[in-house]
Design a protein around this motif. Structure first.
Motif, PDB file in Angstrom:
ATOM      1  N   ALA A 156      -6.753  -2.167   0.179  1.00 57.38           N
ATOM      2  CA  ALA A 156      -5.805  -1.337   0.937  1.00 57.38           C
ATOM      3  C   ALA A 156      -4.786  -0.693   0.006  1.00 57.38           C
ATOM      4  CB  ALA A 156      -5.104  -2.184   2.004  1.00 57.38           C
ATOM      5  N   ARG A 157      -4.321  -1.449  -0.993  1.00 55.80           N
ATOM      6  CA  ARG A 157      -3.371  -0.869  -1.967  1.00 55.80           C
ATOM      7  C   ARG A 157      -4.025   0.295  -2.718  1.00 55.80           C
ATOM      8  NH1 ARG A 157      -2.077  -6.334  -2.626  1.00 55.80           N
ATOM      9  NH2 ARG A 157      -3.347  -6.508  -4.501  1.00 55.80           N
ATOM     10  N   PHE A 158      -5.273   0.145  -3.121  1.00 51.51           N
ATOM     11  CA  PHE A 158      -5.974   1.224  -3.816  1.00 51.51           C
ATOM     12  C   PHE A 158      -6.156   2.436  -2.900  1.00 51.51           C
ATOM     13  CE2 PHE A 158      -8.113  -2.142  -6.642  1.00 51.51           C
ATOM     14  CZ  PHE A 158      -7.124  -2.025  -7.614  1.00 51.51           C
ATOM     15  N   ALA A 159      -6.451   2.183  -1.632  1.00 50.85           N
ATOM     16  CA  ALA A 159      -6.612   3.286  -0.679  1.00 50.85           C
ATOM     17  C   ALA A 159      -5.306   4.049  -0.512  1.00 50.85           C
ATOM     18  CB  ALA A 159      -7.096   2.755   0.676  1.00 50.85           C
ATOM     19  N   VAL A 160      -4.192   3.333  -0.429  1.00 50.05           N
ATOM     20  CA  VAL A 160      -2.878   3.982  -0.303  1.00 50.05           C
ATOM     21  C   VAL A 160      -2.596   4.848  -1.531  1.00 50.05           C
ATOM     22  CG1 VAL A 160      -0.375   3.536  -0.271  1.00 50.05           C
ATOM     23  CG2 VAL A 160      -1.894   2.311   1.293  1.00 50.05           C
ATOM     24  N   ILE A 161      -2.906   4.338  -2.718  1.00 47.76           N
ATOM     25  CA  ILE A 161      -2.712   5.113  -3.953  1.00 47.76           C
ATOM     26  C   ILE A 161      -3.555   6.385  -3.908  1.00 47.76           C
ATOM     27  CG2 ILE A 161      -3.141   5.146  -6.454  1.00 47.76           C
ATOM     28  CD1 ILE A 161      -2.432   2.088  -6.387  1.00 47.76           C
ATOM     29  N   LEU A 184      -4.803   7.986  -1.270  1.00 45.46           N
ATOM     30  CA  LEU A 184      -4.320   8.909  -0.243  1.00 45.46           C
ATOM     31  C   LEU A 184      -3.027   9.594  -0.678  1.00 45.46           C
ATOM     32  CD1 LEU A 184      -5.084   6.809   2.950  1.00 45.46           C
ATOM     33  CD2 LEU A 184      -6.189   8.951   2.241  1.00 45.46           C
ATOM     34  N   ARG A 185      -2.150   8.850  -1.346  1.00 44.91           N
ATOM     35  CA  ARG A 185      -0.903   9.440  -1.846  1.00 44.91           C
ATOM     36  C   ARG A 185      -1.206  10.536  -2.868  1.00 44.91           C
ATOM     37  NH1 ARG A 185       1.611   5.277  -4.627  1.00 44.91           N
ATOM     38  NH2 ARG A 185       2.000   4.316  -2.613  1.00 44.91           N
ATOM     39  N   GLU A 186      -2.131  10.267  -3.788  1.00 45.12           N
ATOM     40  CA  GLU A 186      -2.498  11.267  -4.802  1.00 45.12           C
ATOM     41  C   GLU A 186      -3.139  12.484  -4.144  1.00 45.12           C
ATOM     42  OE1 GLU A 186      -1.851  11.447  -8.126  1.00 45.12           O
ATOM     43  OE2 GLU A 186      -0.570   9.722  -7.670  1.00 45.12           O
ATOM     44  N   LEU A 187      -3.957  12.262  -3.146  1.00 48.02           N
ATOM     45  CA  LEU A 187      -4.583  13.371  -2.422  1.00 48.02           C
ATOM     46  C   LEU A 187      -3.516  14.238  -1.757  1.00 48.02           C
ATOM     47  CD1 LEU A 187      -7.179  14.739  -1.232  1.00 48.02           C
ATOM     48  CD2 LEU A 187      -6.867  13.207   0.724  1.00 48.02           C
ATOM     49  N   ARG A 188      -2.590  13.585  -1.082  1.00 44.63           N
ATOM     50  CA  ARG A 188      -1.514  14.304  -0.379  1.00 44.63           C
ATOM     51  C   ARG A 188      -0.628  15.070  -1.374  1.00 44.63           C
ATOM     52  NH1 ARG A 188      -0.105  10.215   2.584  1.00 44.63           N
ATOM     53  NH2 ARG A 188       1.362   9.420   1.063  1.00 44.63           N
ATOM     54  N   ASP A 189      -0.336  14.469  -2.521  1.00 45.77           N
ATOM     55  CA  ASP A 189       0.528  15.098  -3.515  1.00 45.77           C
ATOM     56  C   ASP A 189      -0.167  16.227  -4.274  1.00 45.77           C
ATOM     57  OD1 ASP A 189       2.472  13.323  -2.748  1.00 45.77           O
ATOM     58  OD2 ASP A 189       2.295  12.035  -4.531  1.00 45.77           O
TER      59      ASP A 189
END
Length: 186
Positions: free
Chosen positions: A168-173, A175-180
């Motif tokens: 889940a932590r890797f997924a959040v990272i 998704l954050r990079e995708l959004r940014d």
């Protein structure tokens, strides 16, 4: 000892396997021919992608026998990397009779009749191959173990929860990079 490429320890796999054996014994099942790749991995540790096109099984009784992993001959090196199961039997795809091999392993374990559990709702066994197995394993009768074995995977161990949290932590990272990174017109 832990398999070299296993995500979980051998004691964890052995505990899972003991629970599977107990639930089958409580259900009056004499033996199990485990076919679903997700169960073969969860209980036996064997991590394979070929279960959808090449039959693979973990075969055991409700007693205390050593489980047997049956797979293609070309997959034996993968088994040595991922599973704690020591009794590994192989077949040559399209040459050897897999149903006869399963029958021989069950007979060797003392199960020549009785009730045999298998995940009958698994995509890993085609209708045609299931018919061949039923014919080769007669007079044994099949019991659907899809839910029986699947339900044992519902409650997660501490090590499973740790890996889920890490994923889940890797997924959040990600998704954050995708959004940014994403911008209109990309």
């Amino acid at each position: 000892m832990q398999a070299r490429s296993s995500s979980f320890s051998t004691p964890e796999h052995l505990e899972r396997f003991a629970r599977a054996r107990a639930v089958l014994a409580d259900s009056g099942v004499d033996a199990c021919v485990m076919v679903a790749p997700e169960n073969v991995y969860y209980f036996g540790g064997y991590e394979s992608w070929v279960g959808v096109n090449s039959p693979q099984f973990v075969i055991f009784t409700s007693g205390s026998d050593e489980p047997t992993l049956v797979l293609r001959n070309v997959d034996v090196p993968l088994a040595s990397e991922t599973t704690w199961i020591k009794d590994v039997r192989s077949y040559h795809l399209h040459t050897d009779s897999v149903p006869q091999l399963v029958d021989a392993v069950l007979a060797e374990k003392g199960c020549k009749t009785g009730r045999v559990a298998m995940e009958m709702q698994s995509y890993a066994i085609s209708f045609g191959f299931g018919g061949q197995l039923a014919e080769a394993l007669a007079p044994r009768t099949f019991v659907d173990a899809t839910e029986l074995l699947g339900d044992l995977r519902l409650i997660k161990s501490p090590s499973e929860l740790e890996l889920i949290e890490q994923g889940a932590r890797f997924a959040v990272i990600g998704l954050r990079e995708l959004r940014d990174t994403c911008r209109a017109g990309m």
